[in-house]
Design a protein around this motif. Structure first.
Motif, PDB file in Angstrom:
ATOM      1  N   MET A   9      53.365  16.368 -14.687  1.00 10.34           N
ATOM      2  CA  MET A   9      52.916  15.085 -14.118  1.00 10.34           C
ATOM      3  C   MET A   9      51.640  14.672 -14.820  1.00 10.34           C
ATOM      4  N   ASP A  10      51.720  13.595 -15.535  1.00  7.81           N
ATOM      5  CA  ASP A  10      50.531  13.139 -16.210  1.00  7.81           C
ATOM      6  C   ASP A  10      49.881  12.051 -15.394  1.00  7.81           C
ATOM      7  N   LEU A  11      48.692  12.320 -14.965  1.00 13.22           N
ATOM      8  CA  LEU A  11      48.112  11.435 -13.964  1.00 13.22           C
ATOM      9  C   LEU A  11      46.804  10.801 -14.402  1.00 13.22           C
ATOM     10  N   THR A  12      46.534  10.842 -15.676  1.00 15.29           N
ATOM     11  CA  THR A  12      45.292  10.242 -16.143  1.00 15.29           C
ATOM     12  C   THR A  12      45.386   8.729 -16.075  1.00 15.29           C
ATOM     13  N   LEU A  13      44.248   8.136 -15.817  1.00 20.80           N
ATOM     14  CA  LEU A  13      44.242   6.691 -15.634  1.00 20.80           C
ATOM     15  C   LEU A  13      44.137   5.909 -16.933  1.00 20.80           C
ATOM     16  N   ALA A  14      43.539   6.482 -17.925  1.00 21.80           N
ATOM     17  CA  ALA A  14      43.299   5.699 -19.135  1.00 21.80           C
ATOM     18  C   ALA A  14      43.739   6.466 -20.375  1.00 21.80           C
ATOM     19  N   LYS A  15      45.033   6.620 -20.481  1.00 21.42           N
ATOM     20  CA  LYS A  15      45.584   7.311 -21.632  1.00 21.42           C
ATOM     21  C   LYS A  15      45.312   6.536 -22.916  1.00 21.42           C
ATOM     22  N   GLU A  16      45.229   7.275 -23.982  1.00 29.40           N
ATOM     23  CA  GLU A  16      45.123   6.667 -25.302  1.00 29.40           C
ATOM     24  C   GLU A  16      46.232   5.655 -25.533  1.00 29.40           C
ATOM     25  N   SER A  17      47.392   5.992 -24.994  1.00 30.93           N
ATOM     26  CA  SER A  17      48.569   5.224 -25.360  1.00 30.93           C
ATOM     27  C   SER A  17      48.860   4.077 -24.401  1.00 30.93           C
ATOM     28  N   CYS A  18      48.003   3.882 -23.432  1.00 32.97           N
ATOM     29  CA  CYS A  18      48.251   2.834 -22.456  1.00 32.97           C
ATOM     30  C   CYS A  18      48.436   1.489 -23.135  1.00 32.97           C
ATOM     31  N   LEU A  19      49.528   0.825 -22.808  1.00 35.36           N
ATOM     32  CA  LEU A  19      49.964  -0.320 -23.614  1.00 35.36           C
ATOM     33  C   LEU A  19      49.470  -1.669 -23.122  1.00 35.36           C
ATOM     34  N   HIS A  20      48.781  -1.714 -21.986  1.00 32.22           N
ATOM     35  CA  HIS A  20      48.388  -3.015 -21.482  1.00 32.22           C
ATOM     36  C   HIS A  20      46.926  -3.316 -21.774  1.00 32.22           C
ATOM     37  N   CYS A  21      46.260  -2.360 -22.401  1.00 29.34           N
ATOM     38  CA  CYS A  21      44.820  -2.518 -22.578  1.00 29.34           C
ATOM     39  C   CYS A  21      44.449  -2.870 -24.010  1.00 29.34           C
ATOM     40  N   PRO A  22      43.907  -4.060 -24.223  1.00 31.31           N
ATOM     41  CA  PRO A  22      43.605  -4.513 -25.577  1.00 31.31           C
ATOM     42  C   PRO A  22      42.608  -3.614 -26.287  1.00 31.31           C
ATOM     43  N   ILE A  23      41.693  -3.009 -25.529  1.00 29.55           N
ATOM     44  CA  ILE A  23      40.709  -2.141 -26.160  1.00 29.55           C
ATOM     45  C   ILE A  23      41.406  -0.967 -26.847  1.00 29.55           C
ATOM     46  N   ARG A  24      42.406  -0.428 -26.151  1.00 28.46           N
ATOM     47  CA  ARG A  24      43.163   0.677 -26.740  1.00 28.46           C
ATOM     48  C   ARG A  24      43.885   0.207 -28.003  1.00 28.46           C
ATOM     49  N   HIS A  25      44.484  -0.968 -27.912  1.00 27.25           N
ATOM     50  CA  HIS A  25      45.201  -1.485 -29.076  1.00 27.25           C
ATOM     51  C   HIS A  25      44.276  -1.535 -30.265  1.00 27.25           C
ATOM     52  N   ARG A  26      43.097  -2.082 -30.009  1.00 29.43           N
ATOM     53  CA  ARG A  26      42.163  -2.293 -31.103  1.00 29.43           C
ATOM     54  C   ARG A  26      41.815  -0.968 -31.767  1.00 29.43           C
ATOM     55  N   ALA A  27      41.600   0.039 -30.921  1.00 24.21           N
ATOM     56  CA  ALA A  27      41.261   1.343 -31.470  1.00 24.21           C
ATOM     57  C   ALA A  27      42.395   1.876 -32.339  1.00 24.21           C
ATOM     58  N   VAL A  28      43.604   1.737 -31.834  1.00 23.79           N
ATOM     59  CA  VAL A  28      44.743   2.307 -32.544  1.00 23.79           C
ATOM     60  C   VAL A  28      45.107   1.490 -33.780  1.00 23.79           C
ATOM     61  N   CYS A  29      44.970   0.179 -33.648  1.00 23.49           N
ATOM     62  CA  CYS A  29      45.431  -0.679 -34.731  1.00 23.49           C
ATOM     63  C   CYS A  29      44.350  -0.991 -35.759  1.00 23.49           C
ATOM     64  N   ALA A  30      43.196  -0.372 -35.550  1.00 21.09           N
ATOM     65  CA  ALA A  30      42.027  -0.741 -36.347  1.00 21.09           C
ATOM     66  C   ALA A  30      42.360  -1.174 -37.776  1.00 21.09           C
ATOM     67  N   GLU A  31      42.977  -0.271 -38.509  1.00 22.63           N
ATOM     68  CA  GLU A  31      43.227  -0.628 -39.908  1.00 22.63           C
ATOM     69  C   GLU A  31      44.693  -1.008 -40.139  1.00 22.63           C
ATOM     70  N   ALA A  32      45.420  -1.190 -39.064  1.00 23.48           N
ATOM     71  CA  ALA A  32      46.838  -1.533 -39.235  1.00 23.48           C
ATOM     72  C   ALA A  32      47.015  -3.051 -39.153  1.00 23.48           C
ATOM     73  N   ASP A  33      48.242  -3.435 -39.192  1.00 20.65           N
ATOM     74  CA  ASP A  33      48.584  -4.859 -39.154  1.00 20.65           C
ATOM     75  C   ASP A  33      48.069  -5.508 -37.874  1.00 20.65           C
ATOM     76  N   ARG A  34      47.155  -6.440 -38.003  1.00 15.19           N
ATOM     77  CA  ARG A  34      46.591  -7.072 -36.825  1.00 15.19           C
ATOM     78  C   ARG A  34      47.582  -8.013 -36.155  1.00 15.19           C
ATOM     79  N   SER A  35      48.543  -8.493 -36.879  1.00  4.49           N
ATOM     80  CA  SER A  35      49.502  -9.438 -36.292  1.00  4.49           C
ATOM     81  C   SER A  35      50.323  -8.743 -35.199  1.00  4.49           C
TER      82      SER A  35
END
Lengths: 245, 245
Positions: free
Chosen positions: A1-27
């Motif tokens: 049971m993974d119960l963390t509130l702010a996973k790295e992979s959480c898909l609704h949070c733009p901050i996470r996206h930015r971190a992950v996509c930093a050097e990737a395709d911004r589109s």
DNA sequence: ATAACTGCTTGATCTGCATCAATGCGGGAT
DNA sequence: ATCCCGCATTGATGCAGATCAAGCAGTTAT
């Protein structure tokens, strides 16, 4: 049971996206942001029905939902607790395999299926993050099978409380200290029983037994105090690897 | 048991790659092909130990392996049967969460971890196919939790036989006809018991009960004949969706 | 406040599976 | 062949958890 509130992979949070996509395709980021919309549902809402089409894929932003299957004769088994950052629905699978019900008021970040599936097939970052999330869920589901298959009623209840406490601690981004912990249970006894593969009565008796043993106190049915967390955890930790990580 | 499976997502088969990669980057295909090597292990080999590093990721080509966790007091619960096209190890997770043991002679198609992880992060096709496979496994693991949590001993055994028959049929790319089916069990009674969350004795008694009810015949302990597959499946199908897909 | 309702706890009893204990059986070594 | 030895079956008994059945406490309605 993974119960963390702010996973790295959480898909609704733009901050996470930015971190992950930093050097990737911004589109890719732009498209994901554009595709999402938020919606809140009251407690008790059926978010998905087993076998029924599910036209939106969602990430849980706030609240708690349950995933379960019910037999025709009434037996019910929950297969997971869905908490913030958890995902509802699967790309490529048009229907839900389980009933998903809001256990509290739930806010979802929703993606229209077609848009999301396009993203998954074309954007390596999104696909990779979905894979990581799914692997986490797979581990949790398998660990759950171990709990259901081989643990006693007491061990199941202790395991449930210990994991809930750990999640709560993780959500506040601290670890569970050696001392006292207070928990609010997000589920009724009936739901806990269906989660643990027990009856309401057995679940209740186990709570009473733990209280008599001084391992927990219950100021109300939904509130549990654990005076010595380590002592409670010892009930399961010392003799196996059966703890859900 | 004949184990020639041919899932769409099977990662060791170049023909499948070609189909999936048709219009995609061919270099991806070349790299995957270059990274793989085959190896065969005898029955009983521990292919992975819970918590230990796993430096190769593998796809099962032939044979059968089991995935399980053992408690310090000896209780054991299997969380999955691994059959051809199933995957061992997870990208991004350096250790195995479970013991994986060869239940028969097993041939693996192995990928060196670093190479494979690079492929997963850079090749959308591979990542997407891993995701589809993982989602299938997740469904299976959750269905398994339902079986372990809420089915009776008889239902568990029937479910096991019905699913084995269906997989076998799927492997031969036909459906289970309404008539008779013959099965060879790839597992000992003890392993079946650990799979079903039962004891050896209970498992054996359930086989005997099914035999007495005329639902199965057992020419030997490892061979099961099902004279009327539909009748057996009715024991579980009519009252729920608890069958493993 | 009282009633009615809903969810929780507790008690009494039952039962399905586990446990303990033989016994049977098949395949390999001698 | 005969003796093993590991696996499977069968029987007798025990117990954890299910089931049946009251009570009880918190909440909402009147």
């Amino acid at each position: 049971m993974d119960l963390t509130l702010a996973k790295e992979s959480c898909l609704h949070c733009p901050i996470r996206h930015r971190a992950v996509c930093a050097e990737a395709d911004r589109s890719e980021l732009e498209r994901l942001e554009a595709a999402k919309s938020y919606r809140t549902f009251p407690r008790g809402t059926m978010l998905a029905e087993a076998g029924e089409p599910l036209d939106h894929l969602s990430s849980i932003v706030a609240g708690c939902a349950t995933m379960s299957r019910t037999f025709a004769d009434g037996r019910r088994q929950m297969v997971g607790l869905l908490l913030p950052s958890d995902f509802i629905g699967r790309p490529g699978r048009p229907t839900s395999a389980y009933n998903i019900e809001a256990a509290s008021e739930v806010t979802l970040c929703r993606f229209e299926r077609r848009m999301f599936e396009e993203l998954v097939t074309s954007a390596p970052n999104i696909a990779h993050r979905m894979l990581v999330m799914t692997l986490d869920e797979l581990d949790a589901a398998r660990d759950w099978a171990v709990v259901l298959g081989r643990m006693t009623a007491r061990e199941k209840v202790v395991n449930f409380l210990v994991n809930l406490a750990r999640r709560e601690a993780a959500a506040h981004d601290g670890s569970v200290s050696g001392g006292a912990v207070a928990l609010h249970l997000p589920l009724s006894r009936e739901t806990i029983a269906d989660y643990l593969g027990l009856t309401i009565e057995t679940t209740s008796r186990q709570f009473s037994a733990l209280r008599k043993d001084g391992l927990i106190a219950t100021p109300s049915a939904r509130d549990v105090q654990i005076p010595d967390f380590e002592a409670l955890a010892l009930e399961i930790d010392d003799d196996d690897g059966g703890v859900i990580s």
